[in-house]
Motif scaffolding. Structure first.
Motif, mmCIF file in Angstrom:
data_model
loop_
_atom_site.group_PDB
_atom_site.id
_atom_site.type_symbol
_atom_site.label_atom_id
_atom_site.label_comp_id
_atom_site.label_asym_id
_atom_site.label_seq_id
_atom_site.Cartn_x
_atom_site.Cartn_y
_atom_site.Cartn_z
ATOM 1 N N ARG A 143 1.521 -4.496 -1.659
ATOM 2 C CA ARG A 143 2.820 -4.546 -2.333
ATOM 3 C C ARG A 143 3.511 -3.185 -2.271
ATOM 4 O O ARG A 143 4.720 -3.118 -2.108
ATOM 5 C CB ARG A 143 2.625 -4.971 -3.782
ATOM 6 N N GLN A 144 2.724 -2.125 -2.405
ATOM 7 C CA GLN A 144 3.235 -0.755 -2.311
ATOM 8 C C GLN A 144 2.362 0.008 -1.309
ATOM 9 O O GLN A 144 1.431 0.719 -1.691
ATOM 10 C CB GLN A 144 3.211 -0.072 -3.672
ATOM 11 N N PRO A 145 2.675 -0.116 -0.016
ATOM 12 C CA PRO A 145 1.785 0.450 1.011
ATOM 13 C C PRO A 145 1.580 1.957 0.902
ATOM 14 O O PRO A 145 0.454 2.434 1.056
ATOM 15 C CB PRO A 145 2.488 0.096 2.322
ATOM 16 N N ARG A 146 2.634 2.722 0.641
ATOM 17 C CA ARG A 146 2.501 4.187 0.629
ATOM 18 C C ARG A 146 1.591 4.664 -0.490
ATOM 19 O O ARG A 146 0.666 5.444 -0.259
ATOM 20 C CB ARG A 146 3.879 4.833 0.498
ATOM 21 N N SER A 147 1.822 4.208 -1.702
ATOM 22 C CA SER A 147 0.993 4.683 -2.813
ATOM 23 C C SER A 147 -0.432 4.134 -2.712
ATOM 24 O O SER A 147 -1.393 4.824 -3.063
ATOM 25 C CB SER A 147 1.626 4.313 -4.156
ATOM 26 N N THR A 148 -0.572 2.921 -2.206
ATOM 27 C CA THR A 148 -1.913 2.368 -2.013
ATOM 28 C C THR A 148 -2.675 3.167 -0.956
ATOM 29 O O THR A 148 -3.866 3.438 -1.103
ATOM 30 C CB THR A 148 -1.835 0.885 -1.609
ATOM 31 N N TRP A 149 -1.990 3.557 0.121
ATOM 32 C CA TRP A 149 -2.601 4.393 1.163
ATOM 33 C C TRP A 149 -3.078 5.711 0.578
ATOM 34 O O TRP A 149 -4.203 6.142 0.825
ATOM 35 C CB TRP A 149 -1.603 4.631 2.292
ATOM 36 N N ARG A 150 -2.214 6.360 -0.196
ATOM 37 C CA ARG A 150 -2.590 7.665 -0.768
ATOM 38 C C ARG A 150 -3.799 7.533 -1.694
ATOM 39 O O ARG A 150 -4.745 8.330 -1.600
ATOM 40 C CB ARG A 150 -1.409 8.264 -1.522
ATOM 41 N N ARG A 151 -3.754 6.560 -2.599
ATOM 42 C CA ARG A 151 -4.871 6.393 -3.536
ATOM 43 C C ARG A 151 -6.169 6.066 -2.802
ATOM 44 O O ARG A 151 -7.223 6.629 -3.096
ATOM 45 C CB ARG A 151 -4.553 5.300 -4.552
ATOM 46 N N THR A 152 -6.089 5.168 -1.842
ATOM 47 C CA THR A 152 -7.282 4.753 -1.108
ATOM 48 C C THR A 152 -7.879 5.895 -0.305
ATOM 49 O O THR A 152 -9.087 6.157 -0.368
ATOM 50 C CB THR A 152 -6.943 3.581 -0.163
ATOM 51 N N THR A 153 -7.042 6.598 0.456
ATOM 52 C CA THR A 153 -7.573 7.645 1.339
ATOM 53 C C THR A 153 -8.055 8.862 0.567
ATOM 54 O O THR A 153 -9.070 9.455 0.945
ATOM 55 C CB THR A 153 -6.520 8.057 2.380
ATOM 56 N N VAL A 154 -7.379 9.228 -0.507
ATOM 57 C CA VAL A 154 -7.859 10.368 -1.303
ATOM 58 C C VAL A 154 -9.208 10.026 -1.918
ATOM 59 O O VAL A 154 -10.128 10.853 -1.937
ATOM 60 C CB VAL A 154 -6.817 10.773 -2.364
ATOM 61 N N THR A 155 -9.359 8.803 -2.397
ATOM 62 C CA THR A 155 -10.648 8.376 -2.944
ATOM 63 C C THR A 155 -11.740 8.411 -1.881
ATOM 64 O O THR A 155 -12.852 8.897 -2.128
ATOM 65 C CB THR A 155 -10.535 6.950 -3.527
ATOM 66 N N LEU A 156 -11.428 7.927 -0.686
ATOM 67 C CA LEU A 156 -12.411 7.950 0.396
ATOM 68 C C LEU A 156 -12.782 9.371 0.800
ATOM 69 O O LEU A 156 -13.953 9.653 1.105
ATOM 70 C CB LEU A 156 -11.886 7.177 1.607
ATOM 71 N N VAL A 157 -11.823 10.282 0.788
ATOM 72 C CA VAL A 157 -12.122 11.681 1.129
ATOM 73 C C VAL A 157 -13.040 12.297 0.077
ATOM 74 O O VAL A 157 -13.999 12.998 0.412
ATOM 75 C CB VAL A 157 -10.828 12.507 1.284
ATOM 76 N N VAL A 158 -12.763 12.029 -1.183
ATOM 77 C CA VAL A 158 -13.621 12.571 -2.243
ATOM 78 C C VAL A 158 -15.054 12.062 -2.069
ATOM 79 O O VAL A 158 -16.011 12.837 -2.151
ATOM 80 C CB VAL A 158 -13.062 12.201 -3.637
ATOM 81 N N PHE A 159 -15.199 10.767 -1.800
ATOM 82 C CA PHE A 159 -16.544 10.220 -1.595
ATOM 83 C C PHE A 159 -17.192 10.734 -0.309
ATOM 84 O O PHE A 159 -18.407 10.873 -0.235
ATOM 85 C CB PHE A 159 -16.520 8.695 -1.586
ATOM 86 N N SER A 160 -16.404 11.036 0.703
ATOM 87 C CA SER A 160 -16.976 11.499 1.966
ATOM 88 C C SER A 160 -17.442 12.952 1.896
ATOM 89 O O SER A 160 -18.267 13.367 2.706
ATOM 90 C CB SER A 160 -15.970 11.334 3.101
ATOM 91 N N VAL A 161 -16.929 13.709 0.949
ATOM 92 C CA VAL A 161 -17.333 15.111 0.810
ATOM 93 C C VAL A 161 -18.731 15.209 0.210
ATOM 94 O O VAL A 161 -19.487 16.131 0.528
ATOM 95 C CB VAL A 161 -16.288 15.883 -0.032
ATOM 96 N N VAL A 162 -19.111 14.252 -0.620
ATOM 97 C CA VAL A 162 -20.394 14.317 -1.327
ATOM 98 C C VAL A 162 -21.586 14.437 -0.370
ATOM 99 O O VAL A 162 -22.432 15.319 -0.560
ATOM 100 C CB VAL A 162 -20.541 13.117 -2.292
ATOM 101 N N PRO A 163 -21.703 13.595 0.670
ATOM 102 C CA PRO A 163 -22.853 13.765 1.567
ATOM 103 C C PRO A 163 -22.871 15.127 2.253
ATOM 104 O O PRO A 163 -23.954 15.666 2.531
ATOM 105 C CB PRO A 163 -22.684 12.650 2.603
#
Length: 158
Positions: free
Chosen positions: A96-116
């Protein structure tokens, strides 16, 4: 005595030839291109850190550290960039809101990817930091450029 001045304006004829409207590149293709740019920048970051002396030898806990091949970060970002391009295309189509959904999703994935990267068994702590920063470098390049291409609201889902 008075002087009379006159001015003339000339007009040039305008062309009445119409040009075809510019075709927009599909979001998935654009996102893959941006991922390639992010991979190049991250590969440059890797080259600089290797030149400074950061050893890219790491493993997950319990395994023996092994050396990462040169340009390993380039290919890793490119591989996950394909996944990101697919996510961007899906969000452009169905969110429904591609830009904000993209930002939230990718920032979350980056945070999780830094942990390993932070818990990986390495020969030096500089490797852990360089791996974590490489995730951020790729994200700083890719996330805003793809977000700029996505619409704020999806007219199909309004």
């Amino acid at each position: 005595m008075s002087a009379i001045t006159t001015s003339t304006t000339s007009t040039t004829p305008t062309s009445s030839v119409r040009t075809a409207p510019a075709r927009r590149v599909p979001v998935g293709v654009y996102a893959f291109g941006v991922a390639f740019v992010g991979a190049v920048v991250t590969g440059g970051f890797e080259a600089v850190t290797r030149a400074v002396g950061v050893p890219y030898e790491f493993a997950f806990p319990g395994a023996e550290p092994a050396s990462m091949p040169v340009s390993g970060l380039f290919f890793a970002v490119l591989e996950f960039g394909v996944i990101g391009a697919i996510i961007a295309a899906c969000l452009a189509r169905w969110a429904r809101q591609p830009r904000s959904t993209w930002r939230r999703t990718t920032v979350t994935l980056v945070v999780f990817s830094v942990v390993p990267s932070l818990v990986a068994a390495t020969t030096t702590y500089a490797t852990n930091v360089a791996l974590a920063v490489s995730h951020v470098v790729a994200a700083v390049v890719i996330i805003p450029l793809v977000a700029r291409r996505l619409s704020e609201t999806n007219p199909r889902r309004a």
